[in-house]
Structure formats: C-alpha cells, structure tokens
Enzyme design. Structure first.
Site, PDB file in Angstrom:
ATOM      1  N   ASP A   1       0.788  -1.252   0.000  1.00 37.74           N
ATOM      2  CA  ASP A   1       0.000   0.000   0.000  1.00 37.74           C
ATOM      3  C   ASP A   1       0.817   1.298   0.000  1.00 37.74           C
ATOM      4  O   ASP A   1       0.507   2.221   0.767  1.00 37.74           O
ATOM      5  CB  ASP A   1      -0.957   0.017   1.208  1.00 37.74           C
ATOM      6  CG  ASP A   1      -1.986  -1.113   1.194  1.00 37.74           C
ATOM      7  OD1 ASP A   1      -1.971  -1.920   0.245  1.00 37.74           O
ATOM      8  OD2 ASP A   1      -2.795  -1.194   2.136  1.00 37.74           O
TER       9      ASP A   1
ATOM     10  N   ASP B   1      -4.573  -0.776  -1.768  1.00 35.81           N
ATOM     11  CA  ASP B   1      -5.861  -0.601  -1.091  1.00 35.81           C
ATOM     12  C   ASP B   1      -6.812   0.021  -2.122  1.00 35.81           C
ATOM     13  O   ASP B   1      -6.457   1.019  -2.766  1.00 35.81           O
ATOM     14  CB  ASP B   1      -5.635   0.352   0.102  1.00 35.81           C
ATOM     15  CG  ASP B   1      -6.519   0.075   1.294  1.00 35.81           C
ATOM     16  OD1 ASP B   1      -6.790  -1.094   1.600  1.00 35.81           O
ATOM     17  OD2 ASP B   1      -6.935   1.072   1.946  1.00 35.81           O
TER      18      ASP B   1
ATOM     19  N   HIS C   1     -10.741   0.807  -2.479  1.00 36.20           N
ATOM     20  CA  HIS C   1     -12.091   0.823  -1.916  1.00 36.20           C
ATOM     21  C   HIS C   1     -13.123   1.399  -2.883  1.00 36.20           C
ATOM     22  O   HIS C   1     -12.829   2.305  -3.665  1.00 36.20           O
ATOM     23  CB  HIS C   1     -12.119   1.655  -0.635  1.00 36.20           C
ATOM     24  CG  HIS C   1     -11.259   1.115   0.461  1.00 36.20           C
ATOM     25  ND1 HIS C   1     -11.328  -0.194   0.885  1.00 36.20           N
ATOM     26  CD2 HIS C   1     -10.304   1.702   1.235  1.00 36.20           C
ATOM     27  CE1 HIS C   1     -10.462  -0.378   1.876  1.00 36.20           C
ATOM     28  NE2 HIS C   1      -9.827   0.750   2.093  1.00 36.20           N
TER      29      HIS C   1
ATOM     30  N   HIS D   1     -17.341   3.185   1.164  1.00 33.53           N
ATOM     31  CA  HIS D   1     -16.930   1.903   1.745  1.00 33.53           C
ATOM     32  C   HIS D   1     -17.245   1.873   3.242  1.00 33.53           C
ATOM     33  O   HIS D   1     -17.191   2.900   3.926  1.00 33.53           O
ATOM     34  CB  HIS D   1     -15.424   1.714   1.522  1.00 33.53           C
ATOM     35  CG  HIS D   1     -14.940   0.350   1.832  1.00 33.53           C
ATOM     36  ND1 HIS D   1     -14.340   0.023   3.025  1.00 33.53           N
ATOM     37  CD2 HIS D   1     -14.983  -0.788   1.097  1.00 33.53           C
ATOM     38  CE1 HIS D   1     -14.027  -1.263   3.006  1.00 33.53           C
ATOM     39  NE2 HIS D   1     -14.396  -1.781   1.853  1.00 33.53           N
TER      40      HIS D   1
ATOM     41  N   HIS E   1     -10.543   7.096   1.784  1.00 31.69           N
ATOM     42  CA  HIS E   1      -9.188   6.962   1.235  1.00 31.69           C
ATOM     43  C   HIS E   1      -9.173   5.877   0.170  1.00 31.69           C
ATOM     44  O   HIS E   1     -10.008   4.973   0.167  1.00 31.69           O
ATOM     45  CB  HIS E   1      -8.194   6.617   2.362  1.00 31.69           C
ATOM     46  CG  HIS E   1      -8.435   5.266   2.961  1.00 31.69           C
ATOM     47  ND1 HIS E   1      -9.396   5.031   3.920  1.00 31.69           N
ATOM     48  CD2 HIS E   1      -7.868   4.063   2.699  1.00 31.69           C
ATOM     49  CE1 HIS E   1      -9.403   3.751   4.220  1.00 31.69           C
ATOM     50  NE2 HIS E   1      -8.486   3.126   3.498  1.00 31.69           N
TER      51      HIS E   1
ATOM     52  N   LYS F   1      -7.181  -4.928  -2.858  1.00 37.59           N
ATOM     53  CA  LYS F   1      -7.915  -5.438  -1.697  1.00 37.59           C
ATOM     54  C   LYS F   1      -8.802  -4.346  -1.135  1.00 37.59           C
ATOM     55  O   LYS F   1      -8.551  -3.158  -1.348  1.00 37.59           O
ATOM     56  CB  LYS F   1      -6.928  -5.932  -0.633  1.00 37.59           C
ATOM     57  CG  LYS F   1      -6.005  -4.837  -0.125  1.00 37.59           C
ATOM     58  CD  LYS F   1      -4.932  -5.385   0.790  1.00 37.59           C
ATOM     59  CE  LYS F   1      -4.047  -4.300   1.320  1.00 37.59           C
ATOM     60  NZ  LYS F   1      -4.714  -3.291   2.144  1.00 37.59           N
TER      61      LYS F   1
ATOM     62  N   CYS G   1      -1.844  -2.622   7.791  1.00 31.83           N
ATOM     63  CA  CYS G   1      -1.787  -3.583   6.670  1.00 31.83           C
ATOM     64  C   CYS G   1      -0.501  -4.399   6.647  1.00 31.83           C
ATOM     65  O   CYS G   1      -0.533  -5.578   6.283  1.00 31.83           O
ATOM     66  CB  CYS G   1      -2.035  -2.855   5.357  1.00 31.83           C
ATOM     67  SG  CYS G   1      -3.762  -2.280   5.245  1.00 31.83           S
TER      68      CYS G   1
HETATM   69  C1  VGL Z   1      -4.521   0.809   5.777  1.00 29.89           C
HETATM   70  C2  VGL Z   1      -6.042   1.789   7.167  1.00 29.89           C
HETATM   71  C3  VGL Z   1      -7.027   1.652   6.212  1.00 29.89           C
HETATM   72  C4  VGL Z   1      -3.109   0.365   5.558  1.00 29.89           C
HETATM   73  C5  VGL Z   1      -5.501   0.653   4.819  1.00 29.89           C
HETATM   74  O1  VGL Z   1      -2.667   0.260   4.385  1.00 29.89           O
HETATM   75  O2  VGL Z   1      -2.415   0.128   6.577  1.00 29.89           O
HETATM   76  N1  VGL Z   1      -4.812   1.357   6.953  1.00 29.89           N
HETATM   77  N2  VGL Z   1      -6.742   1.084   5.042  1.00 29.89           N
HETATM   78 ZN    ZN Z   2      -8.209   1.108   3.511  1.00 29.83          ZN
END
Ligand code: VGL
Ligand code: ZN
Length: 212
Positions: A16, A54, A56, A60, A89, A114, A159
């Site tokens: 990510d 990430d 979404h 979401h 995000h 994801k 993550c």
């Molecule tokens: C993440 C919060 C929400 C991450 C992703 O990549 O750690 N954290 N979505």
């Molecule tokens: Zn996220």
C-alpha cells in the site's frame, strides 16, 4: 549479523505505498513517503516482487463518513468484528489510490487489490477482515514456489502487520523490513504491532541486513 540474500523462494511484498497514505493524502501515515527510495532499492534486490493496493469503493464501510455520528479514527462494531473507521481513502480510480509517483512499479510481478467489497475491509494482503475471505495471494505464492515473504510499506501497524501475521498463519516464513515501513500509531498501535509480530515468529530486521 549475517547478510540476507534473497533467492528464488523469497518474495518482497510491498504494502500500500499509495498517495492517500503519504503526506498530503487523506489518511497520511507520518513520513509515509520516506519509504519510497528504500522500497525501490529493495525491489531491485529481490528477484520477485508483489505489490498490494488498497482499493475501496466509494462509501466503503471502513469510512467514517458511511456511519452517521462517527468520526475518523473511532472504532465501531461491524458484522465481522470491531473496525477502526477511517477518513475516505484509496477510492478506486482516484489519484489518492494511485501508487506514490516515485515508486517504481516495474519490478512488480503481481498487484493485489484489496478492500474492494463495499461491506468489508481488508487490511491483510491474504484475507479480508473477517479472517475468512481469501484474496487469493496465498495460493498464488504457493503456486510460484515461494517460501518466505519479506514485507515493507504502509502502514506498519495495520496492513503490514496483518499481512505478516497471515503470511505466518499460511505457513510462510515472514520478515518485516522495519525501516522500509512507517506506522499510523493509534494509541500505541506501533509498539503493540511489533510485540505481536515478534510473538508470532516474524523476524523484524533493518534493510541493511539485506545483501546489496
Ligand atoms: C490501511 C487503514 C485503512 C493500511 C488501509 O494500508 O495500513 N490502513 N486502510
Ligand atoms: Zn483502507
């Protein structure tokens, strides 16, 4: 300390490294952009590299804006368990969801997206947050003959941690390259993540351990 020399059974998972997790993004991880040069270097040191993204849907369920009366960084019970609510995000197709512009994507053999189901979050690269729905990554890594996952990226305490724990649960050796990660650090979550990963048999190393 002995140098680590990545080989054919080793894969680098880059978690990510996206604009929204960098300064100026909507869910900024402090100094998140600082990992980029190091991640690019690591990606050249490994023969095999997988990125996660990430990804979404708008509205979401992990977004605080989807829950009346809730603010970002509060947590709430959802059908699959307790969920931290985030600012909107990494919405599919937006510039916030794009990889950091200086991240070199050319070494990635696979990009795993994801968090694309509207009603469930996915911190881990292996499972959604119900710990049951698979992303397909474990099967892919096994099919490719990989035995050891090395992890870096954002965020260390969400993550990266969830992905490393699931890598172990799926029978892979797991090593987190800590200086190539940055944490969100909600209520001490960075230190807790470190302890949890160490207790699960995950190696925590610095990038200098990897042979140039
Ligand atoms: C993440 C919060 C929400 C991450 C992703 O990549 O750690 N954290 N979505
Ligand atoms: Zn996220």
């Amino acid at each position: 300390m002995q140098a680590l020399r990545p080989g054919e059974q080793d894969v680098l998972l880059v978690i990510d490294v996206q604009n929204d997790f960098c300064p100026g993004g909507s869910l900024p991880v402090p100094d998140g952009d600082r990992v980029v040069p190091l991640v690019n270097r690591l990606a050249r040191q490994f023969a095999h590299v997988v990125f996660t993204q990430d990804w979404h849907t708008p509205h979401h369920t992990s977004f605080a804006s989807s829950h009346a009366g809730k603010d970002p960084y509060q947590s709430t019970p959802l059908p699959y368990g307790e969920q931290v609510l985030w600012p909107d995000h990494c919405v599919q197709g937006t510039s916030g969801a794009a990889f950091h512009p200086d991240l070199d994507p050319n070494r990635a053999e696979l990009v795993v997206r994801k968090g694309f189901r509207p009603g469930i979050d996915s911190y881990s690269a292996f499972f959604e947050n119900d710990h049951a729905t698979r992303t397909g990554l474990a099967g892919y890594l096994r099919d490719r003959g990989f035995r050891h996952a090395y992890l870096c990226g954002l965020a260390y305490d969400f993550c990266v941690k969830w992905s490393a724990l699931d890598a172990r649960r799926e029978g892979f050796a797991a090593t987190v390259i800590e200086d190539a990660c940055r944490a969100i650090d909600l209520n001490g979550s960075a230190a807790a993540a470190r302890a949890e990963m160490a207790a699960a048999g995950i190696s925590l190393v610095q990038s200098a351990r990897l042979a140039a």
